[in-house]
Design an enzyme around this catalytic site. Structure first.
Site, short mmCIF file in Angstrom:
data_model
loop_
_atom_site.label_atom_id
_atom_site.label_comp_id
_atom_site.label_asym_id
_atom_site.label_seq_id
_atom_site.Cartn_x
_atom_site.Cartn_y
_atom_site.Cartn_z
N CYS A 1 0.79 -1.23 0.00
CA CYS A 1 0.00 0.00 0.00
C CYS A 1 0.82 1.27 0.00
CB CYS A 1 -0.96 0.01 1.18
SG CYS A 1 -0.13 -0.03 2.78
N GLY A 2 2.03 1.27 0.54
CA GLY A 2 2.84 2.47 0.49
C GLY A 2 2.28 3.60 1.34
#
Length: 285
Positions: A115-116
């Site tokens: 997801c970062g």
């Protein structure tokens, strides 16, 4: 580095028959990115192209836009008790005189491979740090893409995924010209890492902004991927799966063309439809 894949024993069950065999898995290891000696972020990634990954990550954070702003990148020792080098820490040094922007962007220090920028909800942060306006160049005709050209890109990406063929467990990102020429392709356990590797390599070659190009990703189009496209000056982002609502909002506000569910001749255009030859698509239908 020889660590892209690893072997593990697996018990295989097929039609009631049980066997034991080795299986090839994609490697996943943490990478700590330091900026001028200070810890900035940790991401889970597939080892390889680590310097490009770090450089591309810092493009998306607004630190770099020109190759000469990057002084060097090195691996750091001391990651273990005995001080040996695990090749899981990189230090990125900026060239003298490079002004540091606010690179927090409401980011947690730890980012996962999936997801970062988890929890980041501000479109303003991207607008204020982007170096380039997403356009097609004042002296060139607008980018105009035939749906048939876009339809053929996922098969070309899939054909270039060498590690996926051995593991079945990697995301990929590819950069194409507006004529459909494959410029580069990178693979990683994290979809955002694959894009960072592409953008970082482009920075190192002095190719930013990546105007008049198409970024294709093998999974969904998250907000972070749209952000990375905008920060690299890429006008078209296409994904084989769904976009998020925030990705669509960002694309609409910045002029990014966003295409989702790109599967064969079918696709959804969520923003930037002025770059898609819709009449051609209607005629084909």
């Amino acid at each position: 580095m020889g660590r892209v894949t690893e072997r593990r024993k697996v018990i295989r069950i097929r039609d009631g028959a049980i066997s034991t065999r080795p299986d090839t898995l994609v490697a996943e290891e943490p990478l700590e990115i330091r900026l001028n000696g200070k810890p900035l972020a940790i991401t889970m990634r597939t080892p390889g192209d680590d310097f490009a990954l770090a450089a591309g990550f810092l493009v998306s954070e607004g630190v770099f836009g020109e190759a000469d702003e990057l002084q060097n990148i090195v691996y750091c020792a001391g990651a273990t008790v005995d001080g040996s080098n695990t090749y899981n820490i990189v230090d990125v040094r900026t060239a003298p005189g490079v002004v540091m922007p606010d690179i927090t962007l409401e980011r947690n220090v730890y980012t996962t491979s999936s997801c970062g920028l988890c929890g980041k909800a501000s479109l303003d942060a991207v607008r204020t740090t982007a170096r380039w306006v997403i356009d097609d160049g004042a002296e060139a005709p607008p980018v105009r893409l035939e749906p048939a050209l876009l339809a053929g890109l996922p098969d070309r990406l899939r054909a270039a995924q060498r590690v996926f063929d051995r593991t079945g467990g990697l995301h990929a990102a590819a950069l194409f010209t507006e004529d459909g020429e494959l410029l580069d392709v990178r693979e990683d356990v994290g979809r955002h890492n694959a894009v960072d590797k592409l953008v970082g390599r482009a920075l190192q070659r002095g190719d930013l902004p990546l105007s008049r190009t198409i970024l294709l990703v093998s999974g969904r189009a998250s907000f972070e991927l749209a952000q990375k496209a905008v920060m690299a000056g890429i006008p078209v982002l296409a994904a084989v799966s769904a976009p998020s609502s925030l990705a669509v909002d960002l694309a609409a506000e910045t002029g990014l063309t966003l295409v989702g569910f790109l599967r064969g001749p079918s696709m959804n255009v969520y923003a930037g439809e002025h770059r898609i030859a819709l009449r051609a698509a209607a005629a084909q239908g």
